[in-house]
Design an enzyme around this catalytic site. Structure first.
Site, PDB file in Angstrom:
ATOM      1  N   LYS A  41      35.474  32.992 -19.104  1.00  0.00           N
ATOM      2  CA  LYS A  41      36.134  34.228 -19.512  1.00  0.00           C
ATOM      3  C   LYS A  41      36.090  34.383 -21.026  1.00  0.00           C
ATOM      4  O   LYS A  41      36.154  33.408 -21.768  1.00  0.00           O
ATOM      5  CB  LYS A  41      37.582  34.248 -19.016  1.00  0.00           C
ATOM      6  CG  LYS A  41      37.694  34.236 -17.495  1.00  0.00           C
ATOM      7  CD  LYS A  41      39.139  34.284 -17.037  1.00  0.00           C
ATOM      8  CE  LYS A  41      39.220  34.254 -15.513  1.00  0.00           C
ATOM      9  NZ  LYS A  41      40.609  34.301 -15.025  1.00  0.00           N
TER      10      LYS A  41
ATOM     11  N   ARG B 218      46.389  43.274  -3.649  1.00  0.00           N
ATOM     12  CA  ARG B 218      45.465  44.029  -4.506  1.00  0.00           C
ATOM     13  C   ARG B 218      45.006  45.289  -3.785  1.00  0.00           C
ATOM     14  O   ARG B 218      44.813  45.296  -2.566  1.00  0.00           O
ATOM     15  CB  ARG B 218      44.271  43.149  -4.872  1.00  0.00           C
ATOM     16  CG  ARG B 218      43.124  43.892  -5.560  1.00  0.00           C
ATOM     17  CD  ARG B 218      42.089  42.940  -6.111  1.00  0.00           C
ATOM     18  NE  ARG B 218      42.610  42.239  -7.298  1.00  0.00           N
ATOM     19  CZ  ARG B 218      41.848  41.488  -8.097  1.00  0.00           C
ATOM     20  NH1 ARG B 218      40.565  41.315  -7.825  1.00  0.00           N
ATOM     21  NH2 ARG B 218      42.380  40.893  -9.138  1.00  0.00           N
TER      22      ARG B 218
ATOM     23  N   LYS C 123      44.919  32.539  -3.859  1.00  0.00           N
ATOM     24  CA  LYS C 123      44.009  31.699  -4.629  1.00  0.00           C
ATOM     25  C   LYS C 123      44.578  30.299  -4.668  1.00  0.00           C
ATOM     26  O   LYS C 123      45.751  30.098  -4.998  1.00  0.00           O
ATOM     27  CB  LYS C 123      43.846  32.250  -6.045  1.00  0.00           C
ATOM     28  CG  LYS C 123      43.260  33.656  -6.096  1.00  0.00           C
ATOM     29  CD  LYS C 123      43.231  34.199  -7.510  1.00  0.00           C
ATOM     30  CE  LYS C 123      42.190  33.497  -8.357  1.00  0.00           C
ATOM     31  NZ  LYS C 123      42.077  34.119  -9.699  1.00  0.00           N
TER      32      LYS C 123
ATOM     33  N   LYS D 258      39.363  31.482  -2.986  1.00  0.00           N
ATOM     34  CA  LYS D 258      40.148  32.710  -2.903  1.00  0.00           C
ATOM     35  C   LYS D 258      39.900  33.314  -1.536  1.00  0.00           C
ATOM     36  O   LYS D 258      38.759  33.621  -1.184  1.00  0.00           O
ATOM     37  CB  LYS D 258      39.751  33.691  -3.999  1.00  0.00           C
ATOM     38  CG  LYS D 258      40.549  35.005  -3.952  1.00  0.00           C
ATOM     39  CD  LYS D 258      40.175  35.946  -5.075  1.00  0.00           C
ATOM     40  CE  LYS D 258      38.839  36.588  -4.835  1.00  0.00           C
ATOM     41  NZ  LYS D 258      38.515  37.620  -5.847  1.00  0.00           N
TER      42      LYS D 258
ATOM     43  N   TYR E 241      43.842  47.349 -14.505  1.00  0.00           N
ATOM     44  CA  TYR E 241      42.707  47.461 -15.419  1.00  0.00           C
ATOM     45  C   TYR E 241      41.618  48.274 -14.754  1.00  0.00           C
ATOM     46  O   TYR E 241      41.609  48.462 -13.519  1.00  0.00           O
ATOM     47  CB  TYR E 241      42.159  46.085 -15.812  1.00  0.00           C
ATOM     48  CG  TYR E 241      41.952  45.132 -14.664  1.00  0.00           C
ATOM     49  CD1 TYR E 241      40.770  45.111 -13.935  1.00  0.00           C
ATOM     50  CD2 TYR E 241      42.951  44.239 -14.297  1.00  0.00           C
ATOM     51  CE1 TYR E 241      40.585  44.231 -12.881  1.00  0.00           C
ATOM     52  CE2 TYR E 241      42.785  43.362 -13.242  1.00  0.00           C
ATOM     53  CZ  TYR E 241      41.600  43.365 -12.543  1.00  0.00           C
ATOM     54  OH  TYR E 241      41.423  42.494 -11.484  1.00  0.00           O
TER      55      TYR E 241
ATOM     56  N   ARG F  99      37.675  48.257 -14.119  1.00  0.00           N
ATOM     57  CA  ARG F  99      36.614  47.246 -14.100  1.00  0.00           C
ATOM     58  C   ARG F  99      35.234  47.886 -13.992  1.00  0.00           C
ATOM     59  O   ARG F  99      34.996  48.753 -13.141  1.00  0.00           O
ATOM     60  CB  ARG F  99      36.833  46.283 -12.942  1.00  0.00           C
ATOM     61  CG  ARG F  99      35.645  45.350 -12.658  1.00  0.00           C
ATOM     62  CD  ARG F  99      36.011  44.217 -11.750  1.00  0.00           C
ATOM     63  NE  ARG F  99      36.895  43.252 -12.420  1.00  0.00           N
ATOM     64  CZ  ARG F  99      37.313  42.118 -11.855  1.00  0.00           C
ATOM     65  NH1 ARG F  99      36.946  41.809 -10.610  1.00  0.00           N
ATOM     66  NH2 ARG F  99      38.105  41.298 -12.520  1.00  0.00           N
TER      67      ARG F  99
ATOM     68  N   GLU G 183      34.235  38.564 -17.686  1.00  0.00           N
ATOM     69  CA  GLU G 183      34.066  37.406 -16.803  1.00  0.00           C
ATOM     70  C   GLU G 183      32.596  37.264 -16.464  1.00  0.00           C
ATOM     71  O   GLU G 183      31.969  38.214 -15.993  1.00  0.00           O
ATOM     72  CB  GLU G 183      34.879  37.562 -15.518  1.00  0.00           C
ATOM     73  CG  GLU G 183      36.320  37.138 -15.625  1.00  0.00           C
ATOM     74  CD  GLU G 183      37.002  37.057 -14.268  1.00  0.00           C
ATOM     75  OE1 GLU G 183      36.583  36.236 -13.427  1.00  0.00           O
ATOM     76  OE2 GLU G 183      37.947  37.824 -14.045  1.00  0.00           O
TER      77      GLU G 183
ATOM     78  N   LYS H 198      45.422  36.674 -16.359  1.00  0.00           N
ATOM     79  CA  LYS H 198      46.217  37.891 -16.574  1.00  0.00           C
ATOM     80  C   LYS H 198      47.654  37.678 -16.117  1.00  0.00           C
ATOM     81  O   LYS H 198      48.600  38.108 -16.787  1.00  0.00           O
ATOM     82  CB  LYS H 198      45.586  39.060 -15.811  1.00  0.00           C
ATOM     83  CG  LYS H 198      44.119  39.333 -16.169  1.00  0.00           C
ATOM     84  CD  LYS H 198      43.568  40.465 -15.322  1.00  0.00           C
ATOM     85  CE  LYS H 198      42.104  40.759 -15.651  1.00  0.00           C
ATOM     86  NZ  LYS H 198      41.187  39.759 -15.081  1.00  0.00           N
TER      87      LYS H 198
END
Length: 699
Positions: free
Chosen positions: A205, A271, A286, A299, A364, A366, A431, A463
C-alpha cells in the site's frame, strides 16, 4: 519555495497567459497598503475584488474551452478507433495488415497526446486553485478584512477545480486498450483470477498526494485498462463508490487484533457498491494468519439483501434461511452453499456473542486497473477517502437502531457531519496486488512506478485502524505507527525528469533530447529505479512509550533478538528515499503499536535457554559439593562461593525466563538478548576460583 516561484517554474508556456496573475495581485495588496498608510479601505477592497474576479473569469473561460477541446478530441478518436478496429477484422492480405499496423500506431500517438493534455489541464486547474487560495489568505492577513469565505462562493460558481476526470479516464483507457491490443482486448470475467492456484499474492500500500493522483492514473492506464464491471452502461461517478461498515465491541478487540496482527485476528464488515439505494450488500470476514501456520490470510464474504441485514444481525434471520432460496435454485453447488452458510453462521455467532455493533464507516471512490479474467496484476486507487463514526460509545446513537446511519450517502465531502464524526483522509491510497509465481519478478513498469516520486510506501496501512485511532482516541491506547507523522508532506522531488506524463510541447520547450521526441518518455519512463528493497538502516527504535522515537516511519520499529522473536519483515519493504526520516513522538497518553511475529518455536527456544542455565547451575552446585569433601576451611569457603553462584544463577535465569515468556505472550517489543547474565556468571565463577587460589597461596 514561495508559491510565486513555484507557479513560474511549473506553468506551461502555451497556457502562460491564462494562469492567475499571482504576483500582480500580491503587489496590488502591498501597494494599496503603502499608498494608504497601511490602512485598507472599501474602495481598495472593491478594486481588488474586481481584479480577482477578472482573473477568475480568465481562468474559468480557458478551462471550459480546453475541456471542450479535449472532449471533442476524445469523441473523434473514439470514432476513429471503432472504425479502424472494425476494418482490421477483415484483413487477409499482409500488406493491408501492415497498413493497419501503422494506423494503430498513429492512433496510439494521438491518444498519448490527449493523455498529456488531460494531465496538463489537471495541473493547470490545481495550480490556479491553489493560487486563489494563497492570495485570499494573504489578503485577509495583510488587510485584516475577511474575503476568503465570501469569494469562495464565486469560486464554487465557477468550478474549474471540481471537474471529475474519472469518466474521461475510463474512455481513454478503453480506447487505449483497443489500440494497444490492435482491436483484440483481453476478455473475461472481471472478478476472475482470484481462484488461481499455485500463486503467491503480494499486496503493498502507498499514499498518493492529491497533486499526483491524475498523473498516476494516466500512467497506469498505459499498461492496464480501467476495470469496468458493467460495460453496457455509461460510467457514472456513483459507480466507483465503495462503502464499508466495520463492527467491533466496546473493548475494541477487533481493532487491537488487526493492529497487532495477532494470529487469527478478524475484521467483520458490511460492504456495498454504489449509492445507498443498492439492494445487495456483502458481509465480509477478513482473517489474519501468521506465516508459520502455513496458511494465508483470507477474505471471505457472502451476499445479503439490505432489507435483511438488521434481522440477520439480531439473530431473527438465520444463515439457513439466508441460503434457503439458493439451495432451491440449484445455481451453486451444494459444497459452495454449505461453505457460505457455515461462514454466515460463524459471523452471526461472533456478532451476537461479543455484542458487536457498527463502529466505523469507510467511504471512497475506487479506480481499479486490471485485465479482465487475469488477476496477476491488480492496481486500485482509492480517492476521497473518509472515515465516519457509526458507534454510540459517547451516548449518541448515530445509527438510530439501524445497521448504518442514514443521514449520509455518497455525497463527499459530507459537509452535514460535525468535525468530530468524520476524518477526511488527506491522501489517496494505492494498492498494488501481485500474483506471481515464487521467484518471479513483478513487471518492470510496476517497479518503476512504486519507486517514483508519485507514491510513498506505507505497508500495512488500514483504513479501519486509522479511522478508529483518530476518531475514537478515548477508546484506544495503542495507535498505528503512521499516525504521529500525518503532518509531514509526502511530496518528493522527481528522481528522473523523464518519468511521468510530459507533453510534446513541454519537451520541445525544455530542449530535451535535442528536440527529438521519444514516445516512451511522454507517458512512462523506461528508467529503472531498481526493485523495492529493505532499508536496514532505518530499523531502529529507542523506546515504546509516550516518547517513542523512530528513525524512519516504515521501520519494523525494533531490532529484536533473532533467537526469540523477529519483526514482520513484510512490514519493512520500503524503497530507498522515503521522506519519513525524522524522529516522532507518540500522542500524549498513547503508545505506538509494534507488530511482532511470534512463532511456536520461540516458546521452545526460551525453555531450552532456561534449561541450559539450570545445567550450568547444577555444574556449579556439583563443584561446590566436591570441594566440601576435602574438609579444610579453604575448601569450605570456596564451596560456599560456588553454592552462592549456583543459587544466584538459578534465581537470575528464572526471572529472565518469566520475563521473556510474559513478553512473548503479550508480543511486547523489548530486548530479548541477555547482555548482563553471562557477564555476571563469568565474574562469579572467576571470583570463586580466585578465592580458592588466594587462600591456598596465603596458607
Amino acid at each position: 519555495m514561495k508559491f510565486g516561484e513555484t507557479l513560474k517554474s511549473s506553468l506551461i508556456k502555451d497556457y502562460a497567459y491564462y494562469y492567475i496573475n499571482y504576483d500582480e495581485l500580491k503587489y496590488a495588496v502591498k501597494k494599496g497598503l503603502e499608498n494608504n498608510n497601511g490602512r485598507w479601505n472599501n474602495q481598495l477592497e472593491e478594486q481588488f475584488v474586481d481584479t480577482l474576479q477578472q482573473e477568475l473569469d480568465k481562468v474559468y473561460s480557458f478551462f471550459k474551452l480546453k475541456h471542450k477541446e479535449i472532449l471533442r478530441r476524445v469523441k473523434e478518436i473514439e470514432s476513429l478507433v471503432e472504425k479502424t478496429v472494425q476494418a482490421s477484422k477483415n484483413v487477409t492480405d499482409i500488406q493491408d495488415y501492415e497498413y493497419f499496423e501503422q494506423d494503430f500506431q498513429d492512433l496510439e500517438e494521438e491518444l498519448s497526446d490527449i493523455i498529456a493534455d488531460v494531465h496538463d489541464l489537471n495541473t493547470f486547474t490545481r495550480l490556479n486553485y491553489i493560487g486563489f487560495q494563497k492570495i485570499l489568505k494573504k489578503h485577509d492577513k495583510l488587510t485584516k478584512m475577511i474575503l476568503k469565505p465570501i469569494f469562495q462562493a464565486r469560486l464554487n460558481a465557477n468550478p474549474f477545480f471540481k471537474d471529475n476526470l474519472d469518466g474521461l479516464i475510463v474512455k481513454l483507457s478503453k480506447n487505449y486498450d483497443l489500440v494497444r491490443t490492435k482491436g483484440n482486448p483481453v476478455k473475461g470475467d472481471s472478478s476472475a483470477g482470484g481462484k488461481m492456484q499455485n500463486f503467491v499474492r503480494q499486496t503493498t500500500k502507498y499514499w498518493v498526494h492529491p497533486d499526483n493522483i491524475t498523473e498516476l492514473k494516466l500512467i497506469i492506464l498505459k499498461h492496464l485498462p480501467v476495470l469496468v464491471f458493467n460495460s453496457n452502461k455509461e460510467f457514472e461517478t456513483e459507480d466507483s463508490a465503495i462503502s464499508s461498515i466495520y463492527f467491533d465491541d466496546k473493548k475494541m478487540d477487533l481493532y487491537y487484533g488487526r493492529l497487532l496482527k495477532t494470529e487469527g485476528a478478524e475484521a467483520i464488515r458490511i460492504r456495498w457498491y454504489g449509492g445507498m439505494s443498492t439492494e445487495t450488500c456483502f458481509i465480509e470476514r477478513k482473517t489474519h494468519r501468521e506465516d508459520w501456520t502455513g496458511e494465508k490470510s483470507v477474505k471471505a464474504r457472502f451476499p445479503i439483501k439490505e432489507s435483511k441485514v438488521n434481522d440477520f444481525l439480531k439473530g431473527s434471520f438465520t444463515a439457513k434461511q439466508l441460503f434457503e432460496k439458493a439451495r432451491k435454485d440449484g445455481k451453486k453447488s451444494k459444497e459452495e452453499i454449505d461453505s457460505l452458510e457455515r461462514l454466515a453462521q460463524e459471523v452471526q455467532y461472533r456478532v451476537l456473542k461479543d455484542k458487536m455493533r457498527p463502529v466505523m464507516r469507510t467511504f471512497y471512490n475506487r479506480t481499479a486497473f486490471q485485465l479482465p479474467g487475469d488477476a496477476r496484476v491488480r492496481i486500485s486507487l482509492d480517492t476521497e477517502l473518509s472515515m465516519i463514526r457509526e458507534d454510540n460509545f459517547d451516548g449518541i446513537d448515530r445509527t438510530k437502531g439501524n445497521w448504518r446511519r442514514m443521514d449520509i450517502g455518497v455525497n463527499f465531502p459530507f459537509n452535514q457531519l460535525p468535525d468530530e464524526d468524520i476524518e477526511r483522509f488527506p491522501y489517496a491510497v494505492l494498492e498494488v496486488k501481485l500474483q506471481t509465481q515464487m521467484g518471479q519478478e513483478p513487471p518492470q513498469w510496476v517497479r518503476e512506478m512504486i519507486s517514483s516520486h508519485l507514491v510513498e510506501a506505507v505497508p500495512k496501512f488500514s483504513k479501519f485502524i486509522h479511522g478508529c485511532s483518530t476518531l475514537l482516541p478515548e477508546m484506544v491506547s495503542l495507535v498505528p505507527f503512521w499516525q504521529p507523522q500525518m503532518d509531514i508532506d509526502i511530496r518528493k522531488p522527481k528522481k528522473d525528469a523523464t518519468y511521468g506524463i510530459i507533453s510534446k510541447h513541454r519537451l520541445l520547450e525544455d530542449g530535451s533530447n535535442g528536440g527529438q521526441i521519444d514516445e516512451e518518455e511522454l507517458i512512462g519512463s523506461s528508467t529503472n529505479y531498481g526493485s523495492v528493497q529493505i532499508n536496514e538502516s532505518h530499523n531502529r527504535i529507542e523506546d515504546v512509550s509516550n516518547n517513542t522515537k523512530n528513525e524512519g516511519l516504515l521501520a519494523p520499529l525494533i531490532d529484536l533478538f533473532q533467537k526469540y522473536t523477529k519483526p514482520d519483515n513484510s512490514f519493512n519493504k520500503v524503497p530507498d528515499g522515503t521522506i519519513f526520516e525524522t524522529a516522532f513522538t507518540a500522542p500524549k497518553g498513547k503508545k505506538i503499536a509494534v507488530p511482532v511475529r511470534v512463532e511456536p518455536k520461540v516458546y521452545f527456544a526460551t525453555e531450552r535457554t532456561f534449561l541450559s542455565w539450570l545445567s550450568i547451575s547444577l555444574i556449579f552446585g556439583a563443584t561446590a559439593h566436591t570441594l566440601l569433601n576435602y574438609g579444610d576451611v579453604i575448601s569450605l569457603l570456596t564451596a560456599g562461593c560456588f553454592y552462592l553462584t549456583a543459587i544466584l544463577t538459578i534465581l537470575y535465569s528464572s526471572g529472565v525466563y518469566v520475563f521473556r515468556v510474559i513478553s512473548i505472550r503479550n508480543k511486547r517489543a523489548v530486548r530479548y538478548d541477555d547482555q548482563i547474565g553471562p557477564r555476571l556468571v563469568c565474574g562469579a565463577l572467576a571470583f570463586s576460583v580466585f578465592v580458592s587460589f588466594l587462600f591456598r597461596y596465603l596458607k
